[in-house]
Write an enzyme that holds these catalytic residues in place. Sequence first.
Site, PDB file in Angstrom:
ATOM      1  N   LYS A  17     -11.574  11.918  -4.516  1.00  0.00           N
ATOM      2  CA  LYS A  17     -12.803  12.491  -5.040  1.00  0.00           C
ATOM      3  C   LYS A  17     -14.016  11.792  -4.280  1.00  0.00           C
ATOM      4  O   LYS A  17     -14.809  12.640  -4.000  1.00  0.00           O
ATOM      5  CB  LYS A  17     -12.570  11.860  -6.603  1.00  0.00           C
ATOM      6  CG  LYS A  17     -11.551  12.391  -7.397  1.00  0.00           C
ATOM      7  CD  LYS A  17     -11.788  12.098  -8.958  1.00  0.00           C
ATOM      8  CE  LYS A  17     -11.758  10.724  -9.256  1.00  0.00           C
ATOM      9  NZ  LYS A  17     -10.249  10.357  -9.078  1.00  0.00           N
ATOM     10  N   GLU A  18     -14.060  10.561  -4.063  1.00  0.00           N
ATOM     11  CA  GLU A  18     -15.046  10.002  -3.268  1.00  0.00           C
ATOM     12  C   GLU A  18     -15.026  10.995  -1.779  1.00  0.00           C
ATOM     13  O   GLU A  18     -16.354  11.063  -1.349  1.00  0.00           O
ATOM     14  CB  GLU A  18     -14.828   8.561  -2.985  1.00  0.00           C
ATOM     15  CG  GLU A  18     -14.893   7.797  -4.209  1.00  0.00           C
ATOM     16  CD  GLU A  18     -13.629   7.637  -5.118  1.00  0.00           C
ATOM     17  OE1 GLU A  18     -13.472   7.131  -6.221  1.00  0.00           O
ATOM     18  OE2 GLU A  18     -12.631   8.371  -4.694  1.00  0.00           O
ATOM     19  N   ASP A  54       0.797  -1.158  -0.007  1.00  0.00           N
ATOM     20  CA  ASP A  54       0.019  -0.161   0.170  1.00  0.00           C
ATOM     21  C   ASP A  54       1.071   1.173  -0.154  1.00  0.00           C
ATOM     22  O   ASP A  54       2.123   1.056   0.135  1.00  0.00           O
ATOM     23  CB  ASP A  54      -0.914   0.052   1.229  1.00  0.00           C
ATOM     24  CG  ASP A  54      -1.534   1.318   1.628  1.00  0.00           C
ATOM     25  OD1 ASP A  54      -2.188   1.908   0.698  1.00  0.00           O
ATOM     26  OD2 ASP A  54      -1.382   1.571   2.659  1.00  0.00           O
ATOM     27  N   ASP A  84      -0.346   5.090   0.751  1.00  0.00           N
ATOM     28  CA  ASP A  84      -0.447   6.097   1.833  1.00  0.00           C
ATOM     29  C   ASP A  84      -0.555   5.593   3.177  1.00  0.00           C
ATOM     30  O   ASP A  84      -1.498   4.698   3.517  1.00  0.00           O
ATOM     31  CB  ASP A  84      -1.764   6.886   1.619  1.00  0.00           C
ATOM     32  CG  ASP A  84      -1.622   7.669   0.330  1.00  0.00           C
ATOM     33  OD1 ASP A  84      -2.207   7.595  -0.607  1.00  0.00           O
ATOM     34  OD2 ASP A  84      -0.596   8.569   0.474  1.00  0.00           O
ATOM     35  N   ASN A 129       0.608  10.484  -7.676  1.00  0.00           N
ATOM     36  CA  ASN A 129       1.152  10.780  -6.309  1.00  0.00           C
ATOM     37  C   ASN A 129       2.309   9.692  -6.117  1.00  0.00           C
ATOM     38  O   ASN A 129       3.090   9.755  -5.471  1.00  0.00           O
ATOM     39  CB  ASN A 129      -0.076  10.744  -5.564  1.00  0.00           C
ATOM     40  CG  ASN A 129      -0.821  11.685  -5.370  1.00  0.00           C
ATOM     41  OD1 ASN A 129      -0.602  12.895  -5.603  1.00  0.00           O
ATOM     42  ND2 ASN A 129      -2.077  11.772  -4.818  1.00  0.00           N
TER      43      ASN A 129
HETATM   44  C1  XBP Z   1      -5.340   6.186   0.937  1.00  0.00           C
HETATM   45  C2  XBP Z   1      -6.305   6.835   0.330  1.00  0.00           C
HETATM   46  C3  XBP Z   1      -6.080   8.032  -0.622  1.00  0.00           C
HETATM   47  C4  XBP Z   1      -5.441   9.246   0.163  1.00  0.00           C
HETATM   48  C5  XBP Z   1      -5.600  10.520  -0.678  1.00  0.00           C
HETATM   49  O1  XBP Z   1      -4.664   5.559  -0.171  1.00  0.00           O
HETATM   50  O2  XBP Z   1      -7.442   6.419   0.648  1.00  0.00           O
HETATM   51  O3  XBP Z   1      -7.337   8.353  -0.910  1.00  0.00           O
HETATM   52  O4  XBP Z   1      -5.841   9.436   1.352  1.00  0.00           O
HETATM   53  O5  XBP Z   1      -5.033  10.254  -1.947  1.00  0.00           O
HETATM   54  P1  XBP Z   1      -3.714   4.233   0.226  1.00  0.00           P
HETATM   55  P2  XBP Z   1      -6.045  10.606  -3.386  1.00  0.00           P
HETATM   56  O6  XBP Z   1      -4.630   2.867  -0.407  1.00  0.00           O
HETATM   57  O7  XBP Z   1      -2.489   4.184  -0.648  1.00  0.00           O
HETATM   58  O8  XBP Z   1      -3.703   4.114   1.549  1.00  0.00           O
HETATM   59  O9  XBP Z   1      -6.706  11.973  -2.979  1.00  0.00           O
HETATM   60  O10 XBP Z   1      -5.296  10.795  -4.534  1.00  0.00           O
HETATM   61  O11 XBP Z   1      -7.180   9.568  -3.316  1.00  0.00           O
HETATM   62 MG    MG Z   2      -2.912   3.217   3.321  1.00  0.00          MG
END
Ligand code: XBP
Ligand code: MG
Length: 263
Positions: free
Chosen positions: A53-54, A9, A11, A127
């Site tokens: 976006k969601e 993953d 973030d 990103n």
């Molecule tokens: C975490 C998310 C992402 C980030 C924001 O992603 O839910 O939406 O919070 O990034 P991960 P975007 O699966 O890597 O933990 O605004 O590009 O969605």
């Molecule tokens: Mg994550």
Amino acid sequence: MNVEALVFDVDGTLADTEEAHRRAFNAAFREHGLDWKWSRSLYGELLEVTGGKERITHYIESRNLAPDDAERLKWMVPCIHRTKTLHFTEFVEAGEISLRPGVNRLISEALDAGIKLAIASTTTLDNIRALIVSTLGFSALARFNVIASGDVVPEKKPAPDIYRYVLSRLRLAPQSCIAFEDSEIGRRSAKSAGLFTVVTPTSWTRTQCFDAADLLLRSLGESTEPLGEADARRLGGQWLSIEVLDALHNSRTFPPVGERKAT
Ligand code: XBP
Ligand code: MG
């Protein structure tokens, strides 16, 4: 080695990025003339909605606006999110984000062991690319056999879609892969796709319940930032190495649930 691929993953797992995301959202709102400001506590709640976006759409719907105003704002979401992504990549390219402890070490160990690498993230490809390039260099992008970002699948996490997409591109069975996540939403996504899942929470997710994690650690650990005492005792070492990971994954014998609390 029986493990054939590590699937990360982004973030919260590769790097603790959500504060930078929160600042980027607020910068985009200001740029679009919106008086929205997501505090840390509100953003912590909004993280239950995966996908930027969601998340913005959910926020609009939660504000009880007049239907016409809500529709007009929802129409703006893709444009607001593109602005947000520009701000986030600027923060990353400015060197504001570093990888979490042990990530670079484990990636190198995996490559040395001939184990494939993949990314399964909800965030955008822009990103992901900015983070990999700014922390590991442009050539590091080629280390990953698959880089799967949120919009390539119909359903975002906790649905298993993104992990199933990665497995299909790797042409590997879930049993020979290991997932690394930071949140319960991410763990559910990886587990639903059948992967052994290591969870390393951050301050944004530490209060979630991870009793169902196959392995819960404060971080992956490295010589400069060793694991906490309990984690080190359970793993028999100061960091999670490929060898230990392979043994844990094969034996499927995990530390007793009671000891799974990240220290
Ligand atoms: C975490 C998310 C992402 C980030 C924001 O992603 O839910 O939406 O919070 O990034 P991960 P975007 O699966 O890597 O933990 O605004 O590009 O969605
Ligand atoms: Mg994550």
